[in-house]
Design an enzyme around this catalytic site. Structure first.
Site, PDB file in Angstrom:
ATOM      1  N   CYS A  15      50.876  -8.045 -62.754  1.00  0.00           N
ATOM      2  CA  CYS A  15      50.053  -6.622 -62.782  1.00  0.00           C
ATOM      3  C   CYS A  15      50.478  -5.752 -63.868  1.00  0.00           C
ATOM      4  CB  CYS A  15      50.472  -5.919 -61.361  1.00  0.00           C
ATOM      5  SG  CYS A  15      52.399  -5.773 -61.081  1.00  0.00           S
ATOM      6  N   ASP A  73      53.393 -15.867 -59.812  1.00  0.00           N
ATOM      7  CA  ASP A  73      53.111 -14.310 -59.681  1.00  0.00           C
ATOM      8  C   ASP A  73      54.276 -13.788 -60.215  1.00  0.00           C
ATOM      9  OD1 ASP A  73      52.498 -11.688 -59.195  1.00  0.00           O
ATOM     10  OD2 ASP A  73      52.612 -12.197 -57.172  1.00  0.00           O
ATOM     11  N   ASP A 104      60.026 -17.213 -53.517  1.00  0.00           N
ATOM     12  CA  ASP A 104      60.509 -15.870 -53.847  1.00  0.00           C
ATOM     13  C   ASP A 104      62.068 -15.987 -54.168  1.00  0.00           C
ATOM     14  OD1 ASP A 104      58.946 -13.019 -54.203  1.00  0.00           O
ATOM     15  OD2 ASP A 104      60.796 -12.804 -54.135  1.00  0.00           O
TER      16      ASP A 104
END
Length: 161
Positions: free
Chosen positions: A114, A61, A11
């Site tokens: 998302c 992601d 990340d």
């Protein structure tokens, strides 16, 4: 994976990796390693992963507009500008390309957001497939129901030839 094999998590933000470590410890998951990766250059593979020519599966992601969470975060829709969306789309494509280089032959690349926006999802996959040979789209789907004001996410699975 029953604490076998290796899970490598990256990340941009250290605090997210710290939270992952905390949750993994609580769940007694001992095979997770993490490090910061800014997505500006190819991922440096750990030696054991490099020996097998990459990962079996890589999940991107992707940072996105978060339009799929607007039901529970309604103010987020007013904080996003067209410039932000363009920046996010460039970053999404860069992460897809860089992450794909870490997938071994016959491995899978999974892309998730998302968001319910076509330009962040289906169009990103179409662009990636057009500009990168050797990939097969296994499936892509929208989960949730934006028309019903429900949380929504997009997932695409690709396989390296």
């Amino acid at each position: 994976m029953d604490n076998k094999g290796a899970v490598i998590a990256t990340d941009l933000h250290e605090y997210k990796l710290a939270e992952l470590k905390r949750r993994a410890k609580r769940g007694q998951l001992l095979n997770i390693r993490s490090f910061i990766w800014e997505g500006k250059e190819a991922l440096k593979l750990p030696k054991e992963i490099a020996r097998q020519q990459g990962f079996d599966k890589v999940l991107v992601d992707a940072p996105c507009s978060s339009s799929g969470t607007w039901r529970r975060n309604p103010d987020a829709r007013w904080r996003l500008s067209d410039d932000d969306t363009q920046e996010l789309m460039a970053l999404q494509q860069r992460l897809l390309v860089l992450a794909s280089q870490a997938v071994r032959p016959q491995g899978e690349l999974i892309y998730a957001t998302c968001s319910w926006q076509v330009e962040e999802n289906e169009q990103q996959i179409a662009q990636f497939m057009q500009q990168n040979n050797g990939w097969q789209l296994l499936e892509q789907t929208m989960l949730g129901a934006p028309k019903d004001d429900a949380d929504t996410m997009f997932v695409a699975r690709l396989k390296r030839a």
